[in-house]
Design a protein around this motif. Structure first.
Motif, PDB file in Angstrom:
ATOM      1  N   ALA A 204       0.828  -1.212   0.000  1.00 22.23           N
ATOM      2  CA  ALA A 204       0.000   0.000   0.000  1.00 22.23           C
ATOM      3  C   ALA A 204       0.858   1.257   0.000  1.00 22.23           C
ATOM      4  CB  ALA A 204      -0.939  -0.004   1.208  1.00 22.23           C
ATOM      5  N   LEU A 205       1.987   1.218   0.711  1.00 17.73           N
ATOM      6  CA  LEU A 205       2.902   2.367   0.715  1.00 17.73           C
ATOM      7  C   LEU A 205       3.563   2.536  -0.648  1.00 17.73           C
ATOM      8  CD1 LEU A 205       4.497   1.726   4.207  1.00 17.73           C
ATOM      9  CD2 LEU A 205       3.152   3.745   3.580  1.00 17.73           C
ATOM     10  N   ALA A 206       3.858   1.426  -1.311  1.00 18.19           N
ATOM     11  CA  ALA A 206       4.445   1.496  -2.653  1.00 18.19           C
ATOM     12  C   ALA A 206       3.424   2.018  -3.664  1.00 18.19           C
ATOM     13  CB  ALA A 206       4.947   0.123  -3.079  1.00 18.19           C
ATOM     14  N   ALA A 207       2.161   1.645  -3.470  1.00 21.62           N
ATOM     15  CA  ALA A 207       1.084   2.102  -4.356  1.00 21.62           C
ATOM     16  C   ALA A 207       0.518   3.421  -3.834  1.00 21.62           C
ATOM     17  CB  ALA A 207      -0.007   1.034  -4.439  1.00 21.62           C
ATOM     18  N   ALA A 208       1.370   4.416  -3.704  1.00 22.95           N
ATOM     19  CA  ALA A 208       1.001   5.670  -3.043  1.00 22.95           C
ATOM     20  C   ALA A 208      -0.139   6.400  -3.748  1.00 22.95           C
ATOM     21  CB  ALA A 208       2.232   6.587  -2.961  1.00 22.95           C
ATOM     22  N   SER A 209      -0.250   6.250  -5.062  1.00 20.98           N
ATOM     23  CA  SER A 209      -1.324   6.929  -5.795  1.00 20.98           C
ATOM     24  C   SER A 209      -2.694   6.361  -5.442  1.00 20.98           C
ATOM     25  CB  SER A 209      -1.087   6.819  -7.303  1.00 20.98           C
ATOM     26  OG  SER A 209      -1.075   5.451  -7.709  1.00 20.98           O
TER      27      SER A 209
ATOM     28  N   LYS B 205      -7.642   2.372  -0.899  1.00 19.97           N
ATOM     29  CA  LYS B 205      -8.050   1.864  -2.205  1.00 19.97           C
ATOM     30  C   LYS B 205      -7.375   0.546  -2.559  1.00 19.97           C
ATOM     31  CE  LYS B 205      -9.250   6.357  -4.189  1.00 19.97           C
ATOM     32  NZ  LYS B 205      -8.972   7.331  -5.285  1.00 19.97           N
ATOM     33  N   CYS B 206      -6.425   0.113  -1.755  1.00 16.72           N
ATOM     34  CA  CYS B 206      -5.813  -1.202  -1.942  1.00 16.72           C
ATOM     35  C   CYS B 206      -6.600  -2.228  -1.122  1.00 16.72           C
ATOM     36  CB  CYS B 206      -4.351  -1.186  -1.491  1.00 16.72           C
ATOM     37  SG  CYS B 206      -3.265  -0.146  -2.498  1.00 16.72           S
ATOM     38  N   ARG B 207      -6.802  -3.393  -1.694  1.00 16.54           N
ATOM     39  CA  ARG B 207      -7.621  -4.406  -1.052  1.00 16.54           C
ATOM     40  C   ARG B 207      -6.771  -5.502  -0.420  1.00 16.54           C
ATOM     41  NH1 ARG B 207     -12.540  -2.991   0.066  1.00 16.54           N
ATOM     42  NH2 ARG B 207     -13.133  -5.205   0.082  1.00 16.54           N
ATOM     43  N   GLY B 208      -7.271  -6.039   0.697  1.00 13.46           N
ATOM     44  CA  GLY B 208      -6.579  -7.118   1.384  1.00 13.46           C
ATOM     45  C   GLY B 208      -7.521  -8.253   1.731  1.00 13.46           C
ATOM     46  N   ARG B 209      -6.979  -9.458   1.741  1.00 16.77           N
ATOM     47  CA  ARG B 209      -7.768 -10.632   2.107  1.00 16.77           C
ATOM     48  C   ARG B 209      -6.903 -11.553   2.969  1.00 16.77           C
ATOM     49  NH1 ARG B 209     -10.085 -14.272  -2.671  1.00 16.77           N
ATOM     50  NH2 ARG B 209     -11.602 -12.578  -2.771  1.00 16.77           N
ATOM     51  N   LEU B 210      -7.449 -12.005   4.090  1.00 15.46           N
ATOM     52  CA  LEU B 210      -6.772 -12.949   4.961  1.00 15.46           C
ATOM     53  C   LEU B 210      -7.462 -14.303   4.855  1.00 15.46           C
ATOM     54  CD1 LEU B 210      -6.247 -10.818   8.203  1.00 15.46           C
ATOM     55  CD2 LEU B 210      -4.684 -11.109   6.265  1.00 15.46           C
ATOM     56  N   ILE B 211      -6.674 -15.338   4.600  1.00 15.89           N
ATOM     57  CA  ILE B 211      -7.200 -16.685   4.423  1.00 15.89           C
ATOM     58  C   ILE B 211      -6.529 -17.616   5.427  1.00 15.89           C
ATOM     59  CG2 ILE B 211      -7.468 -18.628   2.833  1.00 15.89           C
ATOM     60  CD1 ILE B 211      -7.145 -16.572   0.532  1.00 15.89           C
ATOM     61  N   ALA B 212      -7.321 -18.334   6.197  1.00 14.10           N
ATOM     62  CA  ALA B 212      -6.809 -19.338   7.125  1.00 14.10           C
ATOM     63  C   ALA B 212      -7.015 -20.725   6.525  1.00 14.10           C
ATOM     64  CB  ALA B 212      -7.507 -19.230   8.475  1.00 14.10           C
ATOM     65  N   ASP B 213      -6.002 -21.559   6.632  1.00 12.21           N
ATOM     66  CA  ASP B 213      -6.088 -22.903   6.060  1.00 12.21           C
ATOM     67  C   ASP B 213      -5.284 -23.857   6.945  1.00 12.21           C
ATOM     68  OD1 ASP B 213      -6.063 -25.221   4.603  1.00 12.21           O
ATOM     69  OD2 ASP B 213      -5.431 -24.302   2.719  1.00 12.21           O
ATOM     70  N   ARG B 214      -5.961 -24.757   7.633  1.00 16.76           N
ATOM     71  CA  ARG B 214      -5.276 -25.656   8.561  1.00 16.76           C
ATOM     72  C   ARG B 214      -4.452 -26.713   7.830  1.00 16.76           C
ATOM     73  NH1 ARG B 214      -9.595 -29.857  11.372  1.00 16.76           N
ATOM     74  NH2 ARG B 214      -9.825 -31.236   9.577  1.00 16.76           N
ATOM     75  N   ASP B 215      -4.632 -26.844   6.505  1.00 17.43           N
ATOM     76  CA  ASP B 215      -3.882 -27.829   5.731  1.00 17.43           C
ATOM     77  C   ASP B 215      -2.589 -27.265   5.141  1.00 17.43           C
ATOM     78  OD1 ASP B 215      -5.926 -29.740   6.129  1.00 17.43           O
ATOM     79  OD2 ASP B 215      -7.065 -28.908   4.445  1.00 17.43           O
ATOM     80  N   THR B 216      -2.397 -25.964   5.237  1.00 18.81           N
ATOM     81  CA  THR B 216      -1.222 -25.367   4.613  1.00 18.81           C
ATOM     82  C   THR B 216       0.022 -25.557   5.466  1.00 18.81           C
ATOM     83  OG1 THR B 216      -0.347 -23.376   3.532  1.00 18.81           O
ATOM     84  CG2 THR B 216      -1.486 -23.055   5.628  1.00 18.81           C
ATOM     85  N   THR B 217       1.164 -25.627   4.818  1.00 20.71           N
ATOM     86  CA  THR B 217       2.455 -25.713   5.502  1.00 20.71           C
ATOM     87  C   THR B 217       3.343 -24.530   5.122  1.00 20.71           C
ATOM     88  OG1 THR B 217       3.323 -27.112   3.714  1.00 20.71           O
ATOM     89  CG2 THR B 217       2.373 -28.230   5.643  1.00 20.71           C
ATOM     90  N   SER B 218       2.719 -23.448   4.676  1.00 14.95           N
ATOM     91  CA  SER B 218       3.487 -22.284   4.241  1.00 14.95           C
ATOM     92  C   SER B 218       2.684 -21.013   4.459  1.00 14.95           C
ATOM     93  CB  SER B 218       3.872 -22.418   2.767  1.00 14.95           C
ATOM     94  OG  SER B 218       2.706 -22.462   1.953  1.00 14.95           O
ATOM     95  N   HIS B 219       3.343 -19.888   4.273  1.00 16.29           N
ATOM     96  CA  HIS B 219       2.692 -18.586   4.212  1.00 16.29           C
ATOM     97  C   HIS B 219       2.671 -18.170   2.744  1.00 16.29           C
ATOM     98  CE1 HIS B 219       3.931 -17.465   8.617  1.00 16.29           C
ATOM     99  NE2 HIS B 219       3.093 -18.479   8.553  1.00 16.29           N
TER     100      HIS B 219
END
Length: 282
Positions: free
Chosen positions: A203-208, A213-227
């Motif tokens: 968001a800081l890089a996309a200063a304009s 106006k930048c969108r974010g989504r958080l997803i939880a997944d108990r099967d994942t082994t990574s970020h």
């Protein structure tokens, strides 16, 4: 020799100290001369050189910045909120918790302090794949939209929001992906400030566009082994940018293993970063 004051002595701070002690390249360039941590007991586990002064009171450290070349913050966004402007009135600041800048007033105060006092505010890339492309597009006035999703094991999220925490607990009980939060990055940073520094950097890089106006989504997944970080950006001319970063991480870890290496690389080359929007991205 670059003299460092270290704010925060958790996993990142401890890793930095050990790297400067044991890696010849870092040892020749950096010297930690002062450390502060909220809990003083953590220092009992380490052999702290007499050349390093340990501070129980952060205000006492900040009153002794005359010979410090760089303050490295690796503590918590609240430290940036409370002390960022003051630090930049004395010396340069390397920030690991940019989610603090979801507060627009703070962001402007920090930028103004850096410019007024002729100091620099450095922002490490961390997990922000494709950040240089975002900066170039923003500088060219071409960015139309930017969205970032982050997927982690449920307990890796440190949530400040009751409803989002309830969804995270649901994700612990079922297999597969569960969207626990989706909003502009300003709001996402407030929900999980310790998990969403990557979103803040974008968001800081996309200063304009800015955080709102930048969108974010958080997803939880108990099967994942990574970020997993997924970046999607579009331009006014129709270009579409889609990049994915999959970083191995143990269950419950806030930070993936490769991000520590990225942090060290950013610090080593911090003077060679790109200046944009009164920040130095490195």
């Amino acid at each position: 020799m670059i003299k460092i004051a270290l704010l925060g002595f958790g996993k990142v701070g401890q890793m930095l100290l050990e790297t400067i002690r044991n890696n010849p390249n870092f040892k020749d360039h950096f010297k930690i001369v002062a450390i502060w941590n909220r809990s003083y007991a953590v220092f009992d586990q380490f052999d702290i050189s007499q050349e390093m002064k340990i501070y129980k009171d952060i205000d006492n450290l900040l009153g002794s910045l005359g010979d410090i070349d760089l303050v490295v913050e690796c503590a918590h966004p609240n430290v940036v909120v409370e002390y960022g402007v003051k630090i930049l009135s004395h010396t340069n600041l390397f920030i690991s918790s940019p989610s603090a800048f979801a507060d627009e007033d703070l962001r402007m105060e920090v930028q103004q302090s850096a410019v007024k006092n002729k100091h620099q505010c450095y922002l490490p890339l961390g997990a922000s794949i494709g950040l240089w492309d975002v900066i170039r597009l923003d500088q060219a006035g071409q960015l139309k939209s930017l969205a970032v999703s982050m997927k982690k094991y449920p307990s890796s999220f440190k949530i400040n929001h009751q409803e989002t925490r309830r969804r995270m607990e649901m994700a612990e009980e079922k297999s597969g992906e569960v969207i626990i939060a989706e909003d502009n990055i300003t709001e996402i940073n407030k929900i999980a400030p310790q998990n969403t520094n990557t979103m803040a950097i974008y968001a800081l890089a996309a200063a304009s566009l800015g955080f709102s106006k930048c969108r974010g989504r958080l997803i939880a997944d108990r099967d994942t082994t990574s970020h997993t970080v997924q970046l999607n950006a579009t331009t006014i001319g129709g270009l579409k940018l889609s990049l994915t970063r999959d970083n191995p991480a143990r269950h419950g870890a806030v930070t993936g293993s490769a991000t520590f290496t990225s942090f060290l690389n950013s610090l080593f080359y911090y003077k060679e970063g790109i200046s944009h929007n009164n920040f130095i991205f490195c």
